[in-house]
Design a protein around this motif. Structure first.
Motif, PDB file in Angstrom:
ATOM      1  N   GLY A 179      37.295 -71.190 -20.382  1.00 20.28           N
ATOM      2  CA  GLY A 179      37.006 -70.731 -21.729  1.00 20.28           C
ATOM      3  C   GLY A 179      37.574 -69.350 -21.984  1.00 20.28           C
ATOM      4  N   PRO A 180      37.449 -68.858 -23.223  1.00 19.74           N
ATOM      5  CA  PRO A 180      38.069 -67.595 -23.609  1.00 19.74           C
ATOM      6  C   PRO A 180      37.258 -66.383 -23.174  1.00 19.74           C
ATOM      7  N   GLY A 181      37.882 -65.209 -23.308  1.00 19.13           N
ATOM      8  CA  GLY A 181      37.135 -63.972 -23.220  1.00 19.13           C
ATOM      9  C   GLY A 181      36.474 -63.667 -24.555  1.00 19.13           C
ATOM     10  N   ASP A 182      35.660 -62.620 -24.560  1.00 19.83           N
ATOM     11  CA  ASP A 182      34.952 -62.217 -25.776  1.00 19.83           C
ATOM     12  C   ASP A 182      35.520 -60.908 -26.297  1.00 19.83           C
ATOM     13  N   GLN A 183      35.893 -60.893 -27.561  1.00 21.77           N
ATOM     14  CA  GLN A 183      36.154 -59.619 -28.237  1.00 21.77           C
ATOM     15  C   GLN A 183      34.970 -59.346 -29.143  1.00 21.77           C
ATOM     16  N   VAL A 184      34.304 -58.217 -28.906  1.00 23.23           N
ATOM     17  CA  VAL A 184      33.085 -57.884 -29.641  1.00 23.23           C
ATOM     18  C   VAL A 184      33.327 -56.588 -30.421  1.00 23.23           C
ATOM     19  N   ASP A 185      33.169 -56.682 -31.713  1.00 29.19           N
ATOM     20  CA  ASP A 185      33.366 -55.542 -32.606  1.00 29.19           C
ATOM     21  C   ASP A 185      32.008 -54.910 -32.885  1.00 29.19           C
ATOM     22  N   GLY A 186      31.796 -53.726 -32.305  1.00 25.12           N
ATOM     23  CA  GLY A 186      30.512 -53.051 -32.485  1.00 25.12           C
ATOM     24  C   GLY A 186      30.204 -52.707 -33.918  1.00 25.12           C
ATOM     25  N   ASN A 187      31.234 -52.588 -34.764  1.00 22.45           N
ATOM     26  CA  ASN A 187      31.015 -52.286 -36.187  1.00 22.45           C
ATOM     27  C   ASN A 187      30.397 -53.473 -36.918  1.00 22.45           C
ATOM     28  N   GLN A 188      30.588 -54.656 -36.390  1.00 24.97           N
ATOM     29  CA  GLN A 188      30.073 -55.866 -37.028  1.00 24.97           C
ATOM     30  C   GLN A 188      28.812 -56.410 -36.337  1.00 24.97           C
ATOM     31  N   TYR A 189      28.456 -55.834 -35.187  1.00 22.17           N
ATOM     32  CA  TYR A 189      27.346 -56.376 -34.407  1.00 22.17           C
ATOM     33  C   TYR A 189      26.003 -55.937 -34.999  1.00 22.17           C
ATOM     34  N   PRO A 190      25.048 -56.855 -35.155  1.00 27.59           N
ATOM     35  CA  PRO A 190      23.731 -56.491 -35.697  1.00 27.59           C
ATOM     36  C   PRO A 190      22.839 -55.886 -34.614  1.00 27.59           C
TER      37      PRO A 190
END
Length: 793
Positions: A185-196
Motif C-alpha cells: 500500500g501507499p505512504g501517507d502524506q498528512v497536511d497539518g493545516n488540514q488536520y482536525p
C-alpha cells in the motif's frame, strides 16, 4: 470453530498494552444468531470504493453509577483505530474476507467517566491503492454494544463523520524505485493545516460535521440474505504496541544533531529555510509506528523514509551495517507542518525498517523537533522455549531467527513485513512450526489454516496466498496446506477442528489425481504457477516438467502428501480411502523412481528425460519413501557433494533437513548452518528471502533454525497425534552439549544432552507427568516415562 473473545486493555505510561481473555459467554448470544441492532455507517457523498480517510465520533452521557464492564464489538472496512475520551484503545480488524469479516470485542469501561464521554474512530479505505492482502467492499464502520446497556453507543445516524482533507497517498512508485514486488500500500502524506487536531477529545466541537450515513445492519456468520460483510469474532489476540526508542543517529547533513534528541529529553531546533537530513539506525529490523512530535515550523516539510538496508550506486546492499557511499531508498511518509505546538504525526499502518531517514525542509519559521521514536507492534508471540549448546555462535542464529519469526507474525503470518505482508502457505507451514515450538501459541496457525481453507477455488485448490484481493494459485502450496493440517494434528489435540478439513483435503488430492499421466504413472501437465524454489529452474522457480508433464519433484511431493492425508483419513475412520491414497502414493513413487533415477549419477532427475537434476527431486524421493534407507543415504551424500545440480535456497533447506532426518543423517544438520552464519557476517539482523542478492532481508521461511535447534539438534518431535507421546531423537553433529526446552500441550519438555566419548551420550530428560515417550540415540531405543529421568548410552 470460531472463538468468542473478550479483549481487556489497559494503559500504562503512555504505552498501549493489550491483553486477551477467552470468555465464550461474554458475547451476547443474540449477536451471534441474527442481525445486529447497530448499523454499518459511512460518510455521505463520499466515493465508497476510493481512497479516503474518515473521522467518526459520538458523544454520550453516563450516570454516576459507572458500569464495571462495557463491552463493544467493532470493525471497519478497510481498517480503524479506536479512541475513548482521546485515548487510543485498539486497532483492527484482523484481515479476513467478506465471508469472514472479523470484529474485535473490547471492554472500554476503564476509560469511561461520569457525564459526557466521546468514542471516536479513525477509519481508512485505501481503495485501488490498498495492499494486496486487503479485501474490501466499501468504506464502512460499525460499533455494537453488547447488551441494552451498551447499545447507547451503537453506530447509526446519531454518529458524526468528517472526511479528512489532510490525507493523500504518496510513495506510489515503490515497486519501480526498488525494482521489486512491493504491495503493502501507499505512504501517507498528512497536511497539518488540514488536520482536525484534537478531534478525538471530548471537548472538540463537531457541530459542523455530517451525520453519518446508514448502510445496512451487520449479519453474523450463518445469517443474512443480502450481506455485504459476514461478521465473525476475531480469532487471534490484538497486536501489541510497545515504545521502542531509536538508539543511534548514523549520519546527518545540513547541521549537527545531538544524539540526545532520540531520548525525547533534548529537543532540537531546525533553523528557518534549512535542509537537514538525519539517518537513524534502529540497529535491527523492526515493525512499528514511527511517531514524530514537533512544534512550530509552519510550512515545513518532513519526509520519513524506511528501509531494511541502504543501497550503493549499483543498487547492491552489501554489509547491512555499513553506510558509507550508500543511500536510503524505500517506502516513505510526508508530513506538512501547520506551525502548532506538540503536533504528533504517525502513519496509518505500521512500517518495517532498520534505517529511517528524516529529511526536513523548513520555511520561514524554525522547527522544534521534540521527539522521534517508534511504537513496536506485532502479534504477541512470546518466547516460551530455550536453547543453548557448546557452540555459542548458535545463540545469534537463534536470536535472529526469533526476531524474524516475530516480525513476520501480525494479523496473519507475513512472508515479509516490508515488501508484501502476504500470507503464503509455503511460508506459513514453516512459520507455524516455529510458533508451536518457540511459543506454544497455536492461534495464528489455526487462523492461517482457516484462511487458506476459506480461499478455496471451484477447482478445489487453495489459493497460494490469502487473504488476497488478487487470485494466485500455486498447486504445490495446496499440498503444503495439507501438510500444515497434518502438522496441527500431530502437535495439537482438536478433532473437531481437523475433521472439517477432510473434504477439502480430498478435493486437493483429487485435483492432482485427475492430472496423472496414466502411461508413465507420474503427474502430467499442470496448470497455474507450480513454484518450487527461487534461484533454480527458471525465473519463476517453476519445476521442470510442470507445464509439459512428468515433474518428479511435484509427483513425489504429491506422493508424500498422499501418505500424510492417508494418516489423517485413517485417524477419522476413513480406512478405505486411506488405503487408496497409500497405494496411489506407492505407485507414483515406484514409477517416478523407475523413470527418473539415474544409477550412474546416483541422483533423481527432475524429469524422465534426465536432462537436469536438483536437490529438490532427491529430497522428495526420500521424504515420500520412494527410495530405501540405504538408497536415501547414498543419494543424500551425492546431493550434498554435487554442486552442479540445482541447489536449495533457504526455503527448501527446511525440507533438506527433514530428508536428512528421514535418511538417518540428522547429524549433518549442524554442518549445514553456514548460510545463516554468512547472513550474520553480512550484518543481517533477520534472515533473508534467499541468498544474495536478495530482495527481502526478513523472510520467515528462513527462520527454520529456531524450529530445528529443538526438533533436530535436541530431537524433540511428536511420536503420536496431539503430542500425546514424545520422541526425543537428538542429532548433535559436532556439538558436545545441547540443552532445549519447549512447550507442548501437556506441559514442557526439557532435554539436556552431553556427549560421552565419540558415540555415547548422557541425557537428562523431563516430560510432563502424564506423557510417555521414546529416546532414540543412533538407533538405540529407550522408553521414557513422565517426569525426570537420566539416560546414559
Amino acid at each position: 470453530m470460531k472463538l468468542r473473545l473478550v479483549l481487556i486493555l489497559y494503559m500504562t505510561s503512555g504505552i498501549i498494552n493489550q491483553v486477551m481473555c477467552q470468555v465464550p459467554s461474554s458475547i451476547n448470544p443474540s449477536l451471534l444468531k441474527g442481525a445486529w441492532p447497530a448499523l454499518w455507517i459511512t460518510s455521505p457523498g463520499a466515493a465508497q470504493r476510493e481512497y479516503g480517510v474518515y473521522h467518526f465520533r459520538k458523544t454520550f452521557v453516563l450516570s454516576q453509577n459507572l458500569p464495571k464492564s462495557f463491552l463493544i464489538h467493532v470493525t471497519a472496512d478497510n481498517r480503524y483505530r479506536l479512541f475513548i475520551n482521546g485515548k487510543p484503545i485498539c486497532s483492527g480488524p484482523a484481515r479476513g474476507d467478506l465471508f469472514n469479516w472479523f470484529y474485535e470485542t473490547v471492554d472500554i469501561a476503564p476509560y469511561l467517566t461520569e457525564g459526557e464521554n466521546t468514542i471516536a474512530a479513525l477509519v481508512w479505505n485505501m481503495g485501488t491503492l490498498a495492499p494486496v492482502a486487503q479485501i474490501s467492499n466499501q468504506t464502512a464502520f460499525v460499533l455494537q454494544g453488547n447488551t441494552a446497556v451498551e447499545q447507547i453507543v451503537n453506530t447509526d445516524a446519531s454518529w458524526k463523520v468528517k472526511k479528512s482533507k489532510a490525507y493523500t497517498p504518496c510513495s506510489l512508485d515503490n515497486a519501480e524505485r526498488l525494482k521489486a514486488y512491493m504491495v503493502v500500500g501507499p505512504g501517507d502524506q498528512v497536511d497539518g493545516n488540514q488536520y482536525p487536531w484534537d478531534w478525538e477529545l471530548p471537548e472538540y466541537n463537531d457541530a459542523s460535521w455530517n451525520a453519518a450515513e446508514e448502510i445496512t445492519h451487520p449479519e453474523p456468520e450463518g445469517y443474512g440474505t443480502d450481506n455485504r460483510w459476514t461478521l465473525a469474532p476475531r480469532n487471534i489476540p490484538l497486536l501489541e504496541e510497545h515504545l521502542l526508542r531509536f538508539p543511534l543517529i548514523r549520519r546527518t547533513t545540513g547541521m549537527k544533531i545531538d544524539q540526545k534528541v532520540l531520548t525525547g529529553k533534548k529537543p532540537v531546533i531546525i533553523p528557518a529555510n534549512q535542509n537537514v537530513s538525519i539517518l537513524i539506525d534502529q540497529q535491527f529490523i523492526t515493525a512499528g509506528y514511527p511517531e514524530l512530535i514537533v512544534s512550530k515550523g509552519k510550512g515545513a516539510r518532513l519526509k520519513l523514509t524506511y528501509a531494511e538496508s541502504l543501497f550503493d550506486k549499483k543498487g547492491n546492499k552489501g554489509n547491512r551495517n555499513e553506510i558509507d557511499h550508500k543511500e536510503i531508498n524505500g517506502n516513505y511518509d510526508i508530513f506538512l507542518l501547520d506551525g502548532g505546538n506538540g503536533r504528533k504525526f504517525r502513519p496509518l499502518w505500521f512500517r518495517a525498517y532498520r534505517y529511517l531517514q528524516l529529511d526536513i525542509t523548513t520555511n520561514d519559521e524554525p522547527l522544534i523537533l521534540n521527539d522521534i521514536y517508534g511504537m513496536k507492534t506485532g502479534y504477541p508471540l512470546h518466547m516460551n522455549a530455550a536453547f543453548s549448546c557448546s557452540d555459542p555462535s548458535l545463540k545469534k542464529i537463534w536470536e535472529s531467527g526469533w526476531r524474524t519469526a516475530q516480525l513476520c507474525a501480525g494479523d496473519m503470518y507475513y512472508d515479509t513485513p516490508y515488501y508484501e505482508q502476504l500470507q503464503y502457505t509455503g511460508d506459513s507451514r514453516i512459520q507455524a512450526l516455529i510458533s508451536l515450538y518457540t511459543s506454544g501459541d497455536d492461534r495464528l496457525m489455526r487462523k492461517a489454516i482457516l484462511d487458506f481453507y476459506h480461499s478455496r477455488t471451484p477447482e478445489g485448490l487453495t489459493q497460494g496466498r490469502y487473504p488476497s484481493n488478487r487470485l494466485q494459485i500455486i498447486p504445490t502450496f495446496s499440498l503444503f496446506w495439507i501438510s500444515m493440517v497434518h502438522d496441527y494434528w500431530m502437535h495439537r489435540q482438536d478433532d473437531v477442528f481437523i475433521r472439517q478439513f477432510l473434504p477439502a483435503i480430498n478435493e486437493i488430492t483429487a485435483w492432482f489425481n485427475a492430472r496423472i499421466d496414466h502411461k508413465k504413472k507420474m503427474l502430467g501437465p499442470l496448470t497455474w504457477w507450480n513454484f518450487i524454489d527461487w534461484d533454480n529452474f527458471n525465473d519463476w522457480g517453476t519445476a521442470p516438467g510442470a507445464a509439459n508433464g512428468n515433474s518428479s519433484i511435484i509427483t513425489l511431493q504429491y506422493a508424500y502428501t498422499l501418505n500424510q492425508s492417508a494418516e489423517l483419513l485413517r485417524a477419522f475412520n476413513h480406512n478405505l480411502q486411506a488405503d487408496e491414497n497409500e497405494m496411489l502414493a506407492s505407485d507414483l513413487n515406484a514409477h517416478t523412481y523407475w523413470y527418473c533415477y539415474n544409477a550412474k549419477r546416483n541422483l533423481i532427475a527432475d524429469t524422465p528425460e534426465q536432462q537436469t537434476y536438483s536437490q529438490h527431486a532427491g529430497i522428495w524421493a526420500i521424504l515420500s519413501g520412494a527410495v530405501s534407507l540405504q538408497e536415501a543415504q547414498s543419494i543424500m551424500k551425492k546431493m550434498l557433494e554435487d554442486k552442479s545440480i540445482g541447489q536449495v535456497t533457504f526455503f527448501y533447506r527446511f525440507y533438506l533437513t527433514q530428508a536428512l532426518k528421514k535418511a538417518e543423517m540428522g547429524d549433518l544438520y549442524y554442518d549445514g548452518l553456514e548460510p545463516w552464519r554468512n547472513m550474520l557476517k553480512l550484518g543481517l539482523t533477520t534472515f533473508a528471502e534467499k541468498p544474495e542478492p536478495t530482495r527481502s532481508d526478513c523472510h520467515a521461511w528462513s527462520a527454520s533454525p529456531d524450529y530445528d535447534f529443538l526438533a533436530t539438534i535436541c530431537g524433540i518431535m511428536p511420536e503420536a497425534p496431539g503430542f500425546s507421546k514424545v520422541l526425543i531423537k537428538p542429532a548433535l553433529g559436532q556439538l558436545t552439549e545441547a540443552t532445549g526446552m519447549m512447550p507442548i500441550p501437556s506441559g514442557k519438555v526439557i532435554v539436556k544432552l552431553k556427549r560421552k566419548g565419540p558415540n555415547g551420550v548422557q541425557a537428562e530428560l523431563t516430560l510432563p507427568e502424564q506423557v510417555s515417550g521414546t529416546f532414540n540415540w543412533k538407533g538405540k531405543i529407550i522408553t521414557l516415562h513422565g517426569g525426570k529421568q537420566i539416560v546414559t548410552i
